[in-house]
Write a protein that holds these residues in place. Sequence first.
Motif, mmCIF file in Angstrom:
data_model
loop_
_atom_site.group_PDB
_atom_site.id
_atom_site.type_symbol
_atom_site.label_atom_id
_atom_site.label_comp_id
_atom_site.label_asym_id
_atom_site.label_seq_id
_atom_site.Cartn_x
_atom_site.Cartn_y
_atom_site.Cartn_z
ATOM 1 N N VAL A 1 -2.975 6.010 4.042
ATOM 2 C CA VAL A 1 -2.811 5.801 2.603
ATOM 3 C C VAL A 1 -3.229 4.379 2.248
ATOM 4 C CG1 VAL A 1 -1.172 5.850 0.674
ATOM 5 C CG2 VAL A 1 -0.891 7.432 2.590
ATOM 6 N N SER A 2 -3.972 4.242 1.154
ATOM 7 C CA SER A 2 -4.325 2.934 0.604
ATOM 8 C C SER A 2 -3.327 2.592 -0.491
ATOM 9 C CB SER A 2 -5.746 2.961 0.037
ATOM 10 O OG SER A 2 -6.085 1.709 -0.508
ATOM 11 N N LEU A 3 -2.647 1.462 -0.349
ATOM 12 C CA LEU A 3 -1.599 1.057 -1.295
ATOM 13 C C LEU A 3 -2.026 -0.176 -2.081
ATOM 14 C CD1 LEU A 3 1.547 1.467 0.998
ATOM 15 C CD2 LEU A 3 0.792 2.994 -0.833
ATOM 16 N N PRO A 4 -1.551 -0.321 -3.328
ATOM 17 C CA PRO A 4 -1.913 -1.481 -4.160
ATOM 18 C C PRO A 4 -1.164 -2.743 -3.739
ATOM 19 C CG PRO A 4 -0.406 -0.059 -5.366
ATOM 20 C CD PRO A 4 -0.719 0.640 -4.078
ATOM 21 N N VAL A 5 -1.498 -3.248 -2.571
ATOM 22 C CA VAL A 5 -0.909 -4.476 -2.032
ATOM 23 C C VAL A 5 -2.051 -5.374 -1.570
ATOM 24 C CG1 VAL A 5 1.275 -3.410 -1.364
ATOM 25 C CG2 VAL A 5 -0.635 -3.424 0.255
ATOM 26 N N PRO A 6 -1.862 -6.699 -1.531
ATOM 27 C CA PRO A 6 -2.963 -7.625 -1.196
ATOM 28 C C PRO A 6 -3.246 -7.700 0.305
ATOM 29 C CG PRO A 6 -0.981 -8.881 -1.649
ATOM 30 C CD PRO A 6 -0.637 -7.443 -1.933
ATOM 31 N N LEU A 7 -3.456 -6.538 0.932
ATOM 32 C CA LEU A 7 -3.734 -6.482 2.362
ATOM 33 C C LEU A 7 -4.949 -5.595 2.602
ATOM 34 C CD1 LEU A 7 -0.085 -5.995 3.684
ATOM 35 C CD2 LEU A 7 -1.430 -8.097 3.777
ATOM 36 N N ASP A 8 -5.833 -6.019 3.500
ATOM 37 C CA ASP A 8 -7.051 -5.260 3.790
ATOM 38 C C ASP A 8 -6.804 -4.246 4.897
ATOM 39 O OD1 ASP A 8 -8.739 -6.538 1.925
ATOM 40 O OD2 ASP A 8 -8.905 -8.264 3.244
ATOM 41 N N GLN A 9 -5.957 -3.274 4.613
ATOM 42 C CA GLN A 9 -5.681 -2.251 5.611
ATOM 43 C C GLN A 9 -5.089 -1.025 4.940
ATOM 44 O OE1 GLN A 9 -2.295 -4.775 7.403
ATOM 45 N NE2 GLN A 9 -1.603 -2.667 7.775
ATOM 46 N N THR A 10 -5.149 0.089 5.674
ATOM 47 C CA THR A 10 -4.465 1.296 5.218
ATOM 48 C C THR A 10 -3.163 1.423 6.003
ATOM 49 O OG1 THR A 10 -5.675 2.624 6.836
ATOM 50 C CG2 THR A 10 -6.609 2.460 4.623
ATOM 51 N N PHE A 11 -2.299 2.318 5.541
ATOM 52 C CA PHE A 11 -0.990 2.493 6.163
ATOM 53 C C PHE A 11 -0.822 3.969 6.508
ATOM 54 C CE2 PHE A 11 -0.905 -1.160 3.413
ATOM 55 C CZ PHE A 11 -0.293 -2.134 4.185
ATOM 56 N N THR A 12 -0.356 4.208 7.731
ATOM 57 C CA THR A 12 -0.229 5.578 8.222
ATOM 58 C C THR A 12 1.213 6.049 8.063
ATOM 59 O OG1 THR A 12 -1.987 5.186 9.819
ATOM 60 C CG2 THR A 12 -0.588 7.106 10.199
ATOM 61 N N TYR A 13 1.369 7.283 7.564
ATOM 62 C CA TYR A 13 2.687 7.885 7.358
ATOM 63 C C TYR A 13 2.713 9.277 7.980
ATOM 64 C CZ TYR A 13 3.750 4.153 4.067
ATOM 65 O OH TYR A 13 3.995 2.928 3.503
ATOM 66 N N GLU A 14 3.899 9.657 8.388
ATOM 67 C CA GLU A 14 4.100 11.021 8.878
ATOM 68 C C GLU A 14 4.318 11.939 7.691
ATOM 69 O OE1 GLU A 14 6.967 13.591 11.923
ATOM 70 O OE2 GLU A 14 7.225 11.411 11.711
ATOM 71 N N LEU A 15 3.739 13.111 7.753
ATOM 72 C CA LEU A 15 3.882 14.085 6.673
ATOM 73 C C LEU A 15 5.012 15.056 6.995
ATOM 74 C CD1 LEU A 15 0.136 14.916 5.970
ATOM 75 C CD2 LEU A 15 1.692 13.668 4.458
ATOM 76 N N PRO A 16 5.958 15.260 6.078
ATOM 77 C CA PRO A 16 6.986 16.288 6.301
ATOM 78 C C PRO A 16 6.348 17.675 6.281
ATOM 79 C CG PRO A 16 7.129 15.403 4.076
ATOM 80 C CD PRO A 16 6.133 14.557 4.791
ATOM 81 N N LEU A 17 7.063 18.641 6.825
ATOM 82 C CA LEU A 17 6.518 19.995 6.924
ATOM 83 C C LEU A 17 6.073 20.543 5.576
ATOM 84 C CD1 LEU A 17 8.991 21.580 9.494
ATOM 85 C CD2 LEU A 17 6.541 21.179 9.813
#
Length: 816
Positions: free
Chosen positions: A15-31
């Motif tokens: 996921v790309s979030l509106p934060v001042p960081l040059d990276q994406t963030f990985t999340y686990e998806l619920p069922l």
Amino acid sequence: MSPKVTANSVLYCDVSLPVPLDQTFTYELPLTLRHRVRPGSRLLVPFGPRKLSGIVLRTHSDTPGTPLREALRLLDEEPVLDEAMIALGRWIAGYYCAPLGDVLRAMTPLSGETRQTRVWELTGAGRDIAHQLSLGGDNPEDNASELLRLLDGRPLSEGYLKKRFPNATRLLAALAKKGYIRRDEDQQLRDPLRAASERLQVEFLTRPESLAAPPKLPKVERELLAYLELHPGIHNLAALESTIAKASPAARSLARRGLVTVKLQSTVRAEVTERPQWTLNPAQQTAFEAIRDSVASRAFGVFLLHGVTGSGKTEVYLRSFEAALAAGRSALLLVPEIALTPAVAGQFSHRFGDRVAILHSAFSETERAEQWRKIRHGGAQVVVGTRSGIFAPVENLGLVVIDEEHDGSYKQEENPRYNGRDVAIIRARAAGATVVLGSATPSLESRYNVERGKYRLLELPDRIEQRPMPVVELVDMRVEFLETRQQKVFSRRMVEEVQRRLDQKEQVMLLLNRRGFSNFATCRSCGERLECANCAVTLTYHRRDRRMLCHYCSHAERVPSVCPKCQSDHIHFVGTGSEKVEEELHREFPTARVARLDRDTVTGKRHFEAILGGFREGSFDILVGTQMIAKGHDIPNVTLVGIVSADIGLGMPDFRAAERTFQLLTQAAGRAGRGQLAGHVLLQTVNPDHYAVRFASMQDYRLFYEKEIQFRRLMRYPPFAALANVIVRHENQEDAMRMAGELAHLLTPAPEGIKTVGPAEAPVPRLKKEFRYQLLIKAINRKTLAGLLVSLRRYALEHKWGATALVLDVDPMSLL
């Protein structure tokens, strides 16, 4: 080759979030989300103590090396950004050196569809207390006990708790202090059925054959259902209230049962402006045919449509849009100012009806989201908008027109600092679309691209119907002062010409590109100037509002009666703004009807239309204003345009100062003589020999271009070099100086093909309580420049600079 990801194998998402960081963030998806989440969708996820909405870039089953947090909620069943728009976002992030999350947020104006809510939930200690209460361990009448029992079932919104408990604010604070409850922020989609009944429309749904009879309904719902079945069509809920009492709640209930449909009625309406469909002259016809053929070829191409003011560029746009729609493609028109949108949208609505959507920032968040959804679902094939309109989700884009392409308003001055004109070209290239850059005063970069063969030049050298260009007359205010020995706002020649137009029942436009009454206040005893408490600029005197105002941060103070430094009462107000011009007009022409158009008089989205519409209809004789009146307006009865001070802007410490002055003067002069009556322009100046003023009075773009391009080539400014303006900001001046010095050291020695200027104080050294230091970076190669800027951002992140401490402005339009 990586294995294909199926819905059953999807476990995680990036996921790309509106934060001042040059990276994406990985999340686990619920069922519940693993088969629903797709790239381009908005997803609500936890981020530290907050909950943020981001854009899904990838779904996968790659095993992470660390434990992951779980995604919370899917906000869209359908992706809001397709693959092409995500690719465009990545290009913007790379080119303008901006975080991808900020870019994607700017591309999706859908915040009006969600609402932020505060919710309260139990902590572990709170659950223990609530469990004891359920066993009868406390006074059941105690408000705190009752609140804890309520929260034991599920988190509740703060709004609900305040309705339930009169002393909720004090109660929540006390329980939170004891550690029994905690507050959380949540985002939820707005329920469109909760909108005001004036905005809701209801329609009867044909009953399925499997449903022989509707379920048992309350009386008012049965009455409403019977009425809608007997009166087919769409009905406004507010209007139904006069026929059926409590129709609104009944309709909402029936909609939830699936018996009627309730939808929001659009509040966005373009006032349709009738425009005769002119017969194109030979130059217009040639331009139109070239654009039409390019659209039909489905190949990318860029045209620079250089037409003098009043040459009929808008009619060429309209015909080109017709050709694009006839070819089954969508079309997009960008205008530089919100102020121009209503008039242009009205002309396009007259020609294309309900197929037109409007996008600009003066709309509320809900209105912007509504128009965006209309485009996304195919309800509009023609989009008229300002800078951010380039992100409109049109399908099968075939034509993009950038009107007044030279205008600096296309450059965003906050992150992400993109130029809408240049982004439009990149988007059109990916879509195989045609781009038309229209202007009477093209930017030097665009005109130079014609010489390099990147753009094709189309010219409209004459006004429509063989109307003459206005006669431009220079008034030397130095000579005026020597002859009259008076420092006046208007020259004798200006007064004479304005009076003549009033006698002839014609209209006048007067331009002074400076707001307020006076530029600043100074003490004649000690020389003290009244400055902003937050910025290193003087406060501007606004007489109507009786205040001193900063035009950068909006800090306001009372008008001083004595000097704050020496207590002298010899306060003098220096300079002239549009408000003072208005007052002088009332003094010189007491019977004239005068209107003023600037940011002080236009405080709402309808004010501009009311003032300009009144002037167009003849309710005013004279319109005075700032640059808002200089662009795009076509008022046939205006025969005199007066430039009160043609020199404003020439002294700015900016390499574009001469170009902006030439463009503003030429555009303003073009407002005169656009009807059957000839036009006249008076330019008051103290610098009549400056080439920008002289060539503007001659209305000769070619001579100005040849002169200015020599200066740019000699000084290695754009278009002969790529430019980036690097600004370091900090509330402490010493820290700002140190940080700027660190960047300068990082750039020493400069890589080959790179030249740096600075660091030095910015032209406005303090702004909004922050001290500012500036470095200019010139580069022959854009790839080298981009790599250099990435290294600067990486340095700032590694040394934990504040999120706003480093500003990287690629291709800046202003160096202030």
